[in-house]
Write a protein that holds these residues in place. Structure first.
Motif, PDB file in Angstrom:
ATOM      1  N   UNK A 227       0.834  -1.201   0.000  1.00 23.58           N
ATOM      2  CA  UNK A 227       0.000   0.000   0.000  1.00 23.58           C
ATOM      3  C   UNK A 227       0.870   1.252   0.000  1.00 23.58           C
ATOM      4  N   UNK A 228       0.378   2.290  -0.707  1.00 25.57           N
ATOM      5  CA  UNK A 228       1.014   3.591  -0.614  1.00 25.57           C
ATOM      6  C   UNK A 228      -0.031   4.682  -0.830  1.00 25.57           C
ATOM      7  N   UNK A 229       0.243   5.862  -0.291  1.00 26.64           N
ATOM      8  CA  UNK A 229      -0.686   6.977  -0.434  1.00 26.64           C
ATOM      9  C   UNK A 229      -0.525   7.957   0.714  1.00 26.64           C
ATOM     10  N   UNK A 230      -1.135   9.107   0.569  1.00 26.02           N
ATOM     11  CA  UNK A 230      -0.976  10.171   1.553  1.00 26.02           C
ATOM     12  C   UNK A 230      -1.533   9.786   2.921  1.00 26.02           C
ATOM     13  N   UNK A 231      -2.509   8.874   2.961  1.00 29.76           N
ATOM     14  CA  UNK A 231      -3.039   8.442   4.254  1.00 29.76           C
ATOM     15  C   UNK A 231      -1.948   7.762   5.081  1.00 29.76           C
ATOM     16  N   UNK A 232      -1.026   7.122   4.387  1.00 27.52           N
ATOM     17  CA  UNK A 232       0.066   6.411   5.066  1.00 27.52           C
ATOM     18  C   UNK A 232       1.270   7.331   5.241  1.00 27.52           C
ATOM     19  N   UNK A 233       1.768   7.892   4.130  1.00 27.12           N
ATOM     20  CA  UNK A 233       2.883   8.840   4.223  1.00 27.12           C
ATOM     21  C   UNK A 233       3.076   9.523   2.883  1.00 27.12           C
ATOM     22  N   UNK A 234       3.338  10.813   2.930  1.00 27.43           N
ATOM     23  CA  UNK A 234       3.606  11.578   1.710  1.00 27.43           C
ATOM     24  C   UNK A 234       5.030  11.309   1.200  1.00 27.43           C
ATOM     25  N   UNK A 235       5.286  11.582  -0.072  1.00 31.01           N
ATOM     26  CA  UNK A 235       6.668  11.500  -0.566  1.00 31.01           C
ATOM     27  C   UNK A 235       7.549  12.462   0.215  1.00 31.01           C
ATOM     28  N   UNK A 236       8.781  12.069   0.426  1.00 32.37           N
ATOM     29  CA  UNK A 236       9.690  12.875   1.241  1.00 32.37           C
ATOM     30  C   UNK A 236      11.074  12.841   0.617  1.00 32.37           C
ATOM     31  N   UNK A 237      11.841  13.877   0.884  1.00 34.12           N
ATOM     32  CA  UNK A 237      13.209  13.925   0.378  1.00 34.12           C
ATOM     33  C   UNK A 237      14.123  12.979   1.159  1.00 34.12           C
ATOM     34  N   UNK A 238      13.674  12.609   2.354  1.00 32.24           N
ATOM     35  CA  UNK A 238      14.462  11.717   3.218  1.00 32.24           C
ATOM     36  C   UNK A 238      13.768  10.378   3.408  1.00 32.24           C
TER      37      UNK A 238
END
Length: 405
Positions: A227-238
């Motif tokens: 699973x992926x998506x903003x509910x779980x975590x947004x894209x990040x530089x780190x």
């Protein structure tokens, strides 16, 4: 941003990483690599640049490779079981038969990024080249341990035959379609086709664009492993702590499990009630010899539940006519006698199960061919040769909410 501004400022391009979580470990198992460019107002997505077909392919490929190289340099700090999802457009990939990409990946293999950690995420919906050639390229990549994922699924199921040819390791389903479609049922029908295909070819399902808890539950219920998506975590530089959501996901999945168990208990309870009710009615009518009389007697007792009844033999041939409720009246449809229903999915399997277990079966939800309504069917073995089928009205299902899922 203007394409020229991007091409003349490659030093400001940076990779972002969106974490992908697993259902079985409740932790991050990989990252999707996304392109961003640093501007005076912050970081901007390079998505529009990559999707703009008016920009020459070689320029888009150049920027794609800059993002990839910078991401792989950063990935050296990750644990050696973390997967990296690399986006590639099939048209761009085939410009040089995928050799440039493979050269980059093999260069980074020398610094510890083993190729079996890489997932090539392909968008091939608008691919106009030689499809067989594309399949050969993916098979060639697999010899190095590289995995293949097909992206942008969920909007329709028109390319399922092509996906079958590729036999990807992962099918990526876009849950944005769940929000945009007028009918959730339509999306579920497409998803059912995709899940059957995934099972046949041994692929895993990855659900993207999860923005709500409901969508996470939907993905879990429909066989999603990743699973992926903003509910779980947004894209990040780190990169982030792999166990950042471990307790949260464990808790949410526990709630999903409890909900499903409660629903299954309700289904078993209703099935058991149907079983006992039919047994009672058959005992009451044990001296009735004619199919039509038996069906009409049953219909009187189940008028608020059923809208159609009939009897078949073990090979699917209909022994009785239909009796059908129309405008609150039961009528006979003699033309259905001797029709054969063995072609229906699971028909013979269910006959064998009833014969073996000597008890009835409540079907899954399905759309009735004639009425177009969502229904269930309760099937019951009268003996080893004759089987009763009772089609249950949508109104009854609606009154018993657990029957609508």
């Amino acid at each position: 941003m203007d394409a020229l501004d991007i091409l003349t400022n490659l030093e400001y391009i940076v990779p972002f990483f969106q974490p992908i979580f697993s259902a079985d470990e409740h932790r991050i198992i990989g990252y999707e690599i996304l392109g961003r460019i640093q501007t005076e107002s912050g970081y901007e997505s390079l998505g529009p640049f990559f999707l703009d077909e008016t920009i020459p392919e070689e320029y888009r490929l150049e920027v794609d490779n800059v993002v990839l190289k910078k991401a792989l340099e950063r990935a050296a700090e990750l644990e050696d079981d973390v997967l990296l999802f690399i986006n590639r457009d099939a048209e761009l990939l085939m410009m040089d038969d995928g050799e440039q990409l493979l050269d980059i990946l093999r260069d980074f293999e020398r610094i510890g990024i083993t190729l079996d950690r890489l997932v090539l995420e392909i968008t091939e919906r608008n691919f106009t080249g030689d499809y067989e050639h594309l399949c050969h390229l993916f098979n060639y990549y697999r010899t190095y341990g590289i995995k293949v994922a097909i992206d942008k699924l969920g909007e329709d199921s028109s390319q399922l035959d092509q996906i079958g040819q590729i036999s990807p390791n992962i099918l990526k389903i876009n849950l944005m379609a769940l929000r945009s479609m007028h009918s959730t049922t339509a999306f579920q029908d497409i998803l059912f086709s995709i899940s059957i295909l995934a099972r046949k070819i041994g692929a895993m399902l990855l659900f993207e664009n999860i923005e709500t808890g409901y969508q996470l539950q939907f993905a879990w219920k429909h066989g999603g492993r990743y699973y992926q998506g903003y509910y779980l975590h947004r894209p990040d530089i780190d990169f982030i702590n792999r166990d950042i959501l471990k307790s949260k996901l464990k808790s949410e999945f526990h709630q999903f499990i409890m909900y499903e168990k409660k629903k299954l208990e309700a289904l078993f309870s209703i099935t058991d009630r149907f079983q006992k009710r039919i047994q009672e009615l058959l005992m009451k009518n044990k001296n009735v010899e004619h199919y039509e009389e038996l069906l009409f007697n049953l219909a009187k007792e189940m008028n608020h539940i059923a809208f159609r009844m009939y009897i078949c033999d073990e090979d699917g041939f209909q022994l009785s006519p239909n009796i059908l409720k129309k405008d609150d009246m039961w009528m006979i449809q003699k033309e259905y006698t001797q029709k054969n229903w063995s072609w229906r999915p699971y028909f013979l399997e269910n006959i064998f199960k009833m014969k073996s277990e000597k008890k009835g079966i409540l079907s899954d939800l399905y759309c009735d061919i004639e009425s177009g309504e969502t229904i269930r069917t309760f099937s019951y073995p009268l003996n080893t040769k004759e089987y009763l089928f009772i089609d249950i009205t949508y109104e009854f299902l609606y009154e018993h909410e657990e029957l609508l899922y």
